[in-house]
Design a protein around this motif. Structure first.
Motif, PDB file in Angstrom:
ATOM      1  N   HIS A  58      29.869  41.046  25.315  1.00 24.84           N
ATOM      2  CA  HIS A  58      28.681  40.265  25.653  1.00 24.84           C
ATOM      3  C   HIS A  58      29.029  38.862  26.169  1.00 24.84           C
ATOM      4  O   HIS A  58      28.678  37.850  25.546  1.00 24.84           O
ATOM      5  N   PRO A  59      29.686  38.796  27.325  1.00 23.79           N
ATOM      6  CA  PRO A  59      29.888  37.488  27.951  1.00 23.79           C
ATOM      7  C   PRO A  59      28.563  36.971  28.496  1.00 23.79           C
ATOM      8  O   PRO A  59      27.604  37.740  28.625  1.00 23.79           O
ATOM      9  N   PRO A  60      28.468  35.693  28.836  1.00 26.17           N
ATOM     10  CA  PRO A  60      27.230  35.195  29.443  1.00 26.17           C
ATOM     11  C   PRO A  60      26.952  35.911  30.764  1.00 26.17           C
ATOM     12  O   PRO A  60      27.882  36.256  31.488  1.00 26.17           O
ATOM     13  N   ASN A  61      25.664  36.151  31.038  1.00 23.45           N
ATOM     14  CA  ASN A  61      25.255  36.829  32.275  1.00 23.45           C
ATOM     15  C   ASN A  61      25.914  38.201  32.413  1.00 23.45           C
ATOM     16  O   ASN A  61      26.352  38.594  33.496  1.00 23.45           O
ATOM     17  N   ARG A  62      25.952  38.936  31.334  1.00 24.04           N
ATOM     18  CA  ARG A  62      26.650  40.220  31.290  1.00 24.04           C
ATOM     19  C   ARG A  62      26.161  41.175  32.374  1.00 24.04           C
ATOM     20  O   ARG A  62      26.974  41.802  33.070  1.00 24.04           O
ATOM     21  N   ASP A  63      24.855  41.340  32.523  1.00 25.27           N
ATOM     22  CA  ASP A  63      24.319  42.286  33.509  1.00 25.27           C
ATOM     23  C   ASP A  63      24.710  41.879  34.926  1.00 25.27           C
ATOM     24  O   ASP A  63      25.056  42.736  35.756  1.00 25.27           O
ATOM     25  N   PHE A  64      24.654  40.581  35.209  1.00 23.26           N
ATOM     26  CA  PHE A  64      25.056  40.076  36.530  1.00 23.26           C
ATOM     27  C   PHE A  64      26.521  40.385  36.784  1.00 23.26           C
ATOM     28  O   PHE A  64      26.904  40.798  37.887  1.00 23.26           O
ATOM     29  N   ILE A  65      27.356  40.187  35.773  1.00 20.20           N
ATOM     30  CA  ILE A  65      28.797  40.411  35.925  1.00 20.20           C
ATOM     31  C   ILE A  65      29.091  41.876  36.213  1.00 20.20           C
ATOM     32  O   ILE A  65      29.873  42.202  37.121  1.00 20.20           O
ATOM     33  N   ILE A  66      28.462  42.774  35.482  1.00 19.44           N
ATOM     34  CA  ILE A  66      28.714  44.202  35.689  1.00 19.44           C
ATOM     35  C   ILE A  66      28.215  44.651  37.057  1.00 19.44           C
ATOM     36  O   ILE A  66      28.941  45.324  37.808  1.00 19.44           O
ATOM     37  N   ALA A  67      26.980  44.265  37.399  1.00 15.82           N
ATOM     38  CA  ALA A  67      26.422  44.676  38.691  1.00 15.82           C
ATOM     39  C   ALA A  67      27.226  44.080  39.842  1.00 15.82           C
ATOM     40  O   ALA A  67      27.522  44.772  40.833  1.00 15.82           O
ATOM     41  N   GLY A  68      27.601  42.799  39.730  1.00  9.36           N
ATOM     42  CA  GLY A  68      28.375  42.154  40.782  1.00  9.36           C
ATOM     43  C   GLY A  68      29.750  42.771  40.945  1.00  9.36           C
ATOM     44  O   GLY A  68      30.258  42.910  42.059  1.00  9.36           O
ATOM     45  N   TYR A  69      30.358  43.156  39.826  1.00  9.28           N
ATOM     46  CA  TYR A  69      31.687  43.772  39.859  1.00  9.28           C
ATOM     47  C   TYR A  69      31.640  45.103  40.606  1.00  9.28           C
ATOM     48  O   TYR A  69      32.495  45.372  41.473  1.00  9.28           O
ATOM     49  N   MET A  70      30.647  45.907  40.305  1.00  7.65           N
ATOM     50  CA  MET A  70      30.538  47.204  40.967  1.00  7.65           C
ATOM     51  C   MET A  70      30.259  47.038  42.462  1.00  7.65           C
ATOM     52  O   MET A  70      30.826  47.763  43.295  1.00  7.65           O
ATOM     53  N   CYS A  71      29.403  46.086  42.817  1.00 11.30           N
ATOM     54  CA  CYS A  71      29.124  45.842  44.240  1.00 11.30           C
ATOM     55  C   CYS A  71      30.374  45.344  44.963  1.00 11.30           C
ATOM     56  O   CYS A  71      30.641  45.750  46.101  1.00 11.30           O
TER      57      CYS A  71
ATOM     58  N   SER B  65      44.297  49.299  38.067  1.00  9.20           N
ATOM     59  CA  SER B  65      43.528  50.139  38.980  1.00  9.20           C
ATOM     60  C   SER B  65      42.033  49.860  38.906  1.00  9.20           C
ATOM     61  O   SER B  65      41.438  49.874  37.826  1.00  9.20           O
ATOM     62  N   TYR B  66      41.416  49.655  40.068  1.00  6.69           N
ATOM     63  CA  TYR B  66      39.968  49.464  40.090  1.00  6.69           C
ATOM     64  C   TYR B  66      39.234  50.748  39.740  1.00  6.69           C
ATOM     65  O   TYR B  66      38.110  50.710  39.223  1.00  6.69           O
ATOM     66  N   GLU B  67      39.849  51.879  40.011  1.00  6.85           N
ATOM     67  CA  GLU B  67      39.218  53.144  39.648  1.00  6.85           C
ATOM     68  C   GLU B  67      39.048  53.227  38.128  1.00  6.85           C
ATOM     69  O   GLU B  67      38.004  53.665  37.629  1.00  6.85           O
ATOM     70  N   VAL B  68      40.057  52.764  37.403  1.00  5.67           N
ATOM     71  CA  VAL B  68      39.967  52.734  35.945  1.00  5.67           C
ATOM     72  C   VAL B  68      38.988  51.657  35.504  1.00  5.67           C
ATOM     73  O   VAL B  68      38.153  51.874  34.608  1.00  5.67           O
ATOM     74  N   LYS B  69      39.068  50.497  36.123  1.00  7.07           N
ATOM     75  CA  LYS B  69      38.232  49.368  35.700  1.00  7.07           C
ATOM     76  C   LYS B  69      36.750  49.628  35.942  1.00  7.07           C
ATOM     77  O   LYS B  69      35.896  49.139  35.197  1.00  7.07           O
ATOM     78  N   LYS B  70      36.425  50.404  36.981  1.00 10.27           N
ATOM     79  CA  LYS B  70      35.011  50.760  37.207  1.00 10.27           C
ATOM     80  C   LYS B  70      34.437  51.485  35.999  1.00 10.27           C
ATOM     81  O   LYS B  70      33.261  51.290  35.658  1.00 10.27           O
ATOM     82  N   ASN B  71      35.232  52.314  35.373  1.00  6.27           N
ATOM     83  CA  ASN B  71      34.764  53.063  34.205  1.00  6.27           C
ATOM     84  C   ASN B  71      34.739  52.207  32.945  1.00  6.27           C
ATOM     85  O   ASN B  71      33.980  52.497  32.011  1.00  6.27           O
ATOM     86  N   ARG B  72      35.550  51.163  32.928  1.00  9.81           N
ATOM     87  CA  ARG B  72      35.647  50.340  31.718  1.00  9.81           C
ATOM     88  C   ARG B  72      34.718  49.134  31.719  1.00  9.81           C
ATOM     89  O   ARG B  72      34.506  48.525  30.664  1.00  9.81           O
ATOM     90  N   ILE B  73      34.197  48.755  32.871  1.00 11.83           N
ATOM     91  CA  ILE B  73      33.424  47.512  32.936  1.00 11.83           C
ATOM     92  C   ILE B  73      32.214  47.502  31.998  1.00 11.83           C
ATOM     93  O   ILE B  73      31.859  46.432  31.482  1.00 11.83           O
ATOM     94  N   PRO B  74      31.562  48.635  31.683  1.00  9.91           N
ATOM     95  CA  PRO B  74      30.463  48.560  30.707  1.00  9.91           C
ATOM     96  C   PRO B  74      30.930  48.232  29.286  1.00  9.91           C
ATOM     97  O   PRO B  74      30.095  47.965  28.410  1.00  9.91           O
ATOM     98  N   MET B  75      32.253  48.208  29.051  1.00  7.73           N
ATOM     99  CA  MET B  75      32.787  47.987  27.711  1.00  7.73           C
ATOM    100  C   MET B  75      33.188  46.536  27.465  1.00  7.73           C
ATOM    101  O   MET B  75      33.967  46.251  26.550  1.00  7.73           O
ATOM    102  N   ILE B  76      32.676  45.602  28.255  1.00 10.47           N
ATOM    103  CA  ILE B  76      33.159  44.217  28.204  1.00 10.47           C
ATOM    104  C   ILE B  76      32.575  43.393  27.069  1.00 10.47           C
ATOM    105  O   ILE B  76      32.915  42.220  26.932  1.00 10.47           O
TER     106      ILE B  76
ATOM    107  N   LEU C  96      37.149  41.963  31.269  1.00 16.89           N
ATOM    108  CA  LEU C  96      37.952  43.095  30.801  1.00 16.89           C
ATOM    109  C   LEU C  96      39.195  42.614  30.047  1.00 16.89           C
ATOM    110  O   LEU C  96      39.575  43.197  29.019  1.00 16.89           O
ATOM    111  N   LEU C  97      39.826  41.547  30.537  1.00 13.75           N
ATOM    112  CA  LEU C  97      40.967  40.970  29.820  1.00 13.75           C
ATOM    113  C   LEU C  97      40.552  40.534  28.422  1.00 13.75           C
ATOM    114  O   LEU C  97      41.235  40.833  27.427  1.00 13.75           O
ATOM    115  N   ALA C  98      39.428  39.817  28.335  1.00  7.25           N
ATOM    116  CA  ALA C  98      38.959  39.307  27.045  1.00  7.25           C
ATOM    117  C   ALA C  98      38.631  40.443  26.083  1.00  7.25           C
ATOM    118  O   ALA C  98      38.803  40.314  24.867  1.00  7.25           O
ATOM    119  N   ALA C  99      38.175  41.565  26.632  1.00 10.05           N
ATOM    120  CA  ALA C  99      37.801  42.715  25.798  1.00 10.05           C
ATOM    121  C   ALA C  99      38.980  43.638  25.510  1.00 10.05           C
ATOM    122  O   ALA C  99      38.818  44.644  24.810  1.00 10.05           O
TER     123      ALA C  99
END
Length: 325
Positions: free
Chosen positions: A215-228, A202-213, A193-196
């Motif tokens: 294309h870092p490496p392992n993007r899907d893993f990063i998004i899914a892991g972040y939400m979990c 707020s994590y409430e805000v970041k949950k909504n923004r994480i799909p906007m990151i 998110l910083l790079a983007a």
């Protein structure tokens, strides 16, 4: 929503109130104000769910204490209080002294940014941090993300070394190491998110923004892991993770880490200080001449250690990491 958590109970709030009052009574005579940082200071801390379904505090109590001056005697006093209060409340208590007259010149770091904009004054002047600079929200130095990743990568190294003993985990260790993995997953998302240019406190805000990151490496893993990891942070039911294969999860997380950190560092100018300062720091801490900040070499050494390829010892890495984290 609770006072200190997103999903915690009133009973949990009362317990945290009681812990903070104990900290106040012990520390207030030695400082002007006490400010709670971290998850509980943001109102996004973790309620630990016990086996019977009740809730207990889980996060450390990270306190900034405002003082007139930091002396060796005062530092020793706070260190003594940290030990006593940690034993008394059953959770780690950290007391970080900040000098009041220096608040206006605090550097732009992630710690100071979160301290400025998302904190809870437990005692003292409720506006005491107004003296800090007005950090611009979209100009957090990206090098701060690398420092965060180094600190979280150190947690992976801790688990890796423990796994090498081949001894079964205690229940306390399982909880601790799952928490460590979760911290790494949160760091991946925060740094993406910083790079983007999409970071927020707020994590409430970041949950909504994480799909906007992007294309870092392992993007899907990063998004899914972040939400979990955010889910676990909001509702700390570690008993529901009894079947988690920590060994396999750590191996996968290390694999991603060793791709992500080099990618992230390429998102900004790698120089973290002046050449003169880098030379002085290297002469003092590494006894060699180098124009790179010692922290930059630690990033490379960490990846090598995680891949069992480093000439640097674990003990030396830990020593330098503590100094430059």
């Amino acid at each position: 929503m609770g006072k200190y958590t997103v999903r915690g109970s009133k009973e949990l709030d009362a317990r945290i109130d009681d812990d903070l009052d104990r900290i106040r009574k012990a520390a207030a005579p030695y400082c002007e104000a006490g400010i709670l940082l971290g998850g509980y200071g943001r109102g996004e801390g973790t309620p630990f769910i016990t086996a019977d379904g009740s809730q207990e505090p889980f996060n450390d109590y990270d306190m900034i204490v405002i003082v007139d001056a930091v002396t060796p005697v005062l530092k020793a006093q706070f260190q003594r209080l940290e030990q006593e209060l940690t034993e008394e409340v059953g959770l780690r208590v950290d007391l970080y002294p900040y000098v009041r007259r220096k608040l206006a010149s605090c550097e732009f770091s992630l710690l100071n940014y979160e301290m400025k904009y998302n904190h809870m004054v437990i005692w003292g002047d409720p506006h005491i941090l107004d003296a800090m600079p007005r950090y611009r929200h979209q100009t957090i130095p990206l090098s701060e993300g690398s420092r965060l990743l180094m600190n979280r990568g150190k947690l992976l190294l801790d688990i890796k070394r423990r796994l090498a003993t081949a001894k079964p985990f205690t229940e306390e260790e399982r909880v601790r190491y799952i928490k460590f993995i979760s911290k790494v997953l949160l760091a991946f998302g925060d740094c993406a998110l910083l790079a983007a240019g999409r970071y927020d406190i707020s994590y409430e805000v970041k949950k909504n923004r994480i799909p906007m990151i992007g294309h870092p490496p392992n993007r899907d893993f990063i998004i899914a892991g972040y939400m979990c990891a955010i889910d676990l942070k909001e509702w700390g039911d570690y008993h529901a993770l009894q079947e988690l294969d920590i060994d396999a999860q750590v191996k996968k997380t290390i694999e991603v880490f060793c791709r992500f950190l080099p990618w992230y560092r390429k998102q900004y100018d790698l120089r973290e200080c002046s050449i003169a300062k880098a030379v002085a720091l290297n002469l003092k801490w590494n006894r060699r001449l180098s124009t790179r900040h010692p922290r930059e070499a630690l990033y490379d050494a960490l990846i090598d250690l995680l891949q069992d390829q480093s000439a640097l010892s674990h003990e030396r890495f830990y020593e330098l990491q503590r100094r430059f984290s």
